[in-house]
Design a protein around this motif. Structure first.
Motif, PDB file in Angstrom:
ATOM      1  N   GLU A  53       0.831  -1.201   0.000  1.00  0.00           N
ATOM      2  CA  GLU A  53       0.000   0.000   0.000  1.00  0.00           C
ATOM      3  C   GLU A  53       0.875   1.264   0.000  1.00  0.00           C
ATOM      4  OE1 GLU A  53      -3.381   2.210   2.740  1.00  0.00           O
ATOM      5  OE2 GLU A  53      -2.833   0.124   3.158  1.00  0.00           O
ATOM      6  N   ALA A  54       1.929   1.251   0.807  1.00  0.00           N
ATOM      7  CA  ALA A  54       2.832   2.399   0.864  1.00  0.00           C
ATOM      8  C   ALA A  54       3.590   2.571  -0.450  1.00  0.00           C
ATOM      9  CB  ALA A  54       3.809   2.257   2.024  1.00  0.00           C
ATOM     10  N   VAL A  55       3.990   1.456  -1.063  1.00  0.00           N
ATOM     11  CA  VAL A  55       4.681   1.516  -2.353  1.00  0.00           C
ATOM     12  C   VAL A  55       3.736   2.080  -3.415  1.00  0.00           C
ATOM     13  CG1 VAL A  55       5.671   0.118  -4.211  1.00  0.00           C
ATOM     14  CG2 VAL A  55       6.333  -0.313  -1.851  1.00  0.00           C
ATOM     15  N   GLY A  56       2.489   1.650  -3.385  1.00  0.00           N
ATOM     16  CA  GLY A  56       1.509   2.160  -4.345  1.00  0.00           C
ATOM     17  C   GLY A  56       1.259   3.647  -4.175  1.00  0.00           C
ATOM     18  N   ASN A  57       1.126   4.099  -2.926  1.00  0.00           N
ATOM     19  CA  ASN A  57       0.923   5.529  -2.680  1.00  0.00           C
ATOM     20  C   ASN A  57       2.139   6.344  -3.120  1.00  0.00           C
ATOM     21  OD1 ASN A  57      -1.623   5.132  -1.644  1.00  0.00           O
ATOM     22  ND2 ASN A  57      -0.924   5.066   0.487  1.00  0.00           N
TER      23      ASN A  57
END
Length: 133
Positions: A92-96
């Motif tokens: 999720e953090a990588v996507g954001n």
């Protein structure tokens, strides 16, 4: 955590408010070089006034807005890169972070296109711009 940060900011602001008048009064009595009552330096004379007429005002405002927008998107690009590096495999953090990187690159492209188009339009109207700085 937010409460601690807010409290720190309030205390830092209060200390700053307390120290600034003290420093100004001290500078008046001691002078800037510690040599007694030294008069204030003269006002600078070589600073150009960029707001003399409407044409230079429009060109200056355009350049400042474009420079500020470019700086904001470069900062967002750096923030996105830091978020990407510190994501530690969290999808999720990588996507954001990836979204922020892509959006900041698109923003930089839009700012560069706006700068080119704006310079072209201002040049056609007779309000040629110069580089900020």
């Amino acid at each position: 955590m937010v409460h601690k940060v807010r409290r720190f900011i309030v205390h830092a602001y209060a200390v700053g408010l307390a120290l600034v008048p003290t420093a100004l009064v001290r500078a008046q009595f001691e002078g800037f070089g510690g040599q007694g009552n030294v008069p204030l330096p003269a006002q600078p004379t070589g600073i150009p006034n960029k707001f003399t007429d409407l044409q230079t005002t429009i060109a200056t405002v355009f350049n400042v807005v474009i420079a500020a927008a470019g700086a904001i998107f470069v900062i967002l690009l750096l923030v996105g890169g830091i978020q990407y590096l510190t994501a530690a495999g969290n999808e999720e953090a990588v996507g954001n972070a990836r979204k922020l990187l892509i959006n900041s690159i698109v923003g930089l492209i839009i700012v560069l296109a706006a700068w080119a188009l704006g310079n072209w339009i201002l040049g056609r109207v007779g309000l040629g711009t110069t580089v900020v700085g």
